[in-house]
Design a protein around this motif. Sequence first.
Motif: not given
Length: 688
Positions: A336-365
């Motif tokens: 949609e050429n909405n750069r602000a929305g794209a940046l916000e959603n990209q940041n939220q995606y990366l934050i959740l990805k990091d959270s899931l990585n931490d969660l996977n580590v916790a599950r492995q423990v």
Amino acid sequence: MKKPFFLFICFFFVLHGLSLRAQNLELIRSLRHKLTTTPEAERFEIFNDLAWEYRWAAPDSTIFYAQKAYALGQDLKLATGLAKPLNFIGVARNYQGKRLEAFDAYDKALNTATQQNDSVQIAYSNNNLGRLFFEQGLLSRSYDYFLRAQALFENINDSSGLAYTYQSLANLYKLQQDNAKAESNYLKAYRIRMHGGRTRDIMAALVMIGRLYQETGQLDKALQYLHRADSIGHVINDEINLADIKTYMSEALLNKGQLNAADSMCTAGLAVIVRMNTTRMMPQAYMTMGQIKFAKNELAQARKYFTLAMEVATRANELNTKMEVFYWLWKLSLKENNRAGALENQNQYLILKDSLNDLNVARQVERLQFEMDIERKEQENELLKVNHAKNEAVILQQRLQNIILIVIIAFISILGLVQWRGSKKRREVNDMLERQNQFIRSQREEIVDQNQTLSKHNRQLSDINHEKDTLMSIVAHDLKAPLNRIKGIADIMELEGGLTTDQHEYMDMTKNATQAGLDLIKDLLDVHMLEENVTPHYTTFDISAFMLEKVDAFTPIASAKQIHLHITRVESEQVRLDADYLSRIADNLLSNALKFSPSNGTVEVAAGKTADHFWFSVRDEGPGFSGDDKQLMFQKFRKLTARPTAGETSNGLGLAIVKTLVDRLKGEIILNSEPGKGSEFVIRFPLG
């Protein structure tokens, strides 16, 4: 049934009415009615049936009724079937997320079924334990339990249980990305379900096969099996599962680029899911619909469905779905050429990805902690068994002491009677004792003479043995040189070329024969050297690097026989051992495993470290060891019943060398093997 208990059941069902919508309410009502009309001695199976029906929506109710069934079974002193309610308790505890309590229930069920010789429940207990370990990521342990369950179900001809086990094995193979074996086991389960004729089971089996094909990119096959499942679902009018199937089919159609068909299919499924308010299916259905609209460039509609998926995933706290939604919203904003929305959603995606990585580590423990807790419980169980055996031994000893005491009292009484009868009898006894003493003295002198003779013979044998070892060493060294020259001449003749096909074949035979002789001489020299009292040289090294080096070294031999050689488990742990001894042990075990395994077989290597010992294992799919083989396997030059599968040579020294080295390192060898079912060598060394 007593009236208070009946009132309690009615009140209990009122409280849980909302959670029962996913259960077979008609069957539950029928079972509840039977409880009011059936004599107490005949309620065992009714309690079990109720426990099973409640497992999804109300696991607490499953536990309640299963405990009732178990207590009633104990009161009735049932000779079989007492493990069934314990298995149901384990299922309920697992659904509650209480893994250790589930393990306790399954383990108790297995022990109870074993005591009652209940093959059906032994099989189900093994399958349940396998599923528990599979869900915790302990694939090796789950595989062992699944195989035991499969063998038991086959022996008792329980097709339903066998289908469950095939599906469990298929799930395990799919997780290991062994899609061929996963497909084979899913199809076996499907054929059993077809033969059984239960429509709902057939539909579930078809969906599993379709999902496998969909995940492996075989979209035409996936649609074929999902269409069959859809047809069967219409026969039994199972709306909610039909909606789920339509969602899967729309995903396959989307991946094939058939957007209009995918849109129509997903719309029909989503309508049922929304109407029946099936929250667990909503996020994926909304996501699929959004992706279809995105592919059709209907961006406003795509955003609508992605937003709905986000709302449901947020309520259900499904982090994976939220991360996927943010990913697609990011792509949508870019389109949609909405750069602000794209940046916000990209940041939220990366934050959740990091959270899931931490969660996977916790599950492995958490998985590691679960494995440690299970090992601790198993050790406690073994300790309880040992203590029980000790207590039984003490009781037996006390009984023997009582018997001996009674015998002594009787003997004293008889002796007093004999003494009372007269001194003449005592003199006769004394004379007899004197003669016996004289006989004993003469025997003692004879034993001394024999000991001296034996000592002389032992010295002579020791000298002969030393001469034999010296002669063997000289002969072995003198034979190596001519054999090496023969092998070298054969190599030179091949390099010079000009040989005919027959001559090449003769050269190969010559080289193979000389190499076999050199291998035999090497083993003879190793055996001779190892019999000397040599102190091991201990060093510290990384076991994972050691095992990888060994597997790499034997991979060409395995590839030549089309054998799959791989490591199933190894950790980067530092161990202190004689690396040269351990290398010889591993070489001999891996060589034997590859030598006696058939083509297209599997050889598995694993290693690990516990609090008090280090271990490693080699498992193969060869012919295994018979009872006679196990008695002779560690003796020198003993060739056992099994023969190498590709005509390799075997001189009967490999396992003798392994035994000598393991004893030198104060370790132990554990062999798990049955004829025709392969074998597993487990070597354990104390860390001290």
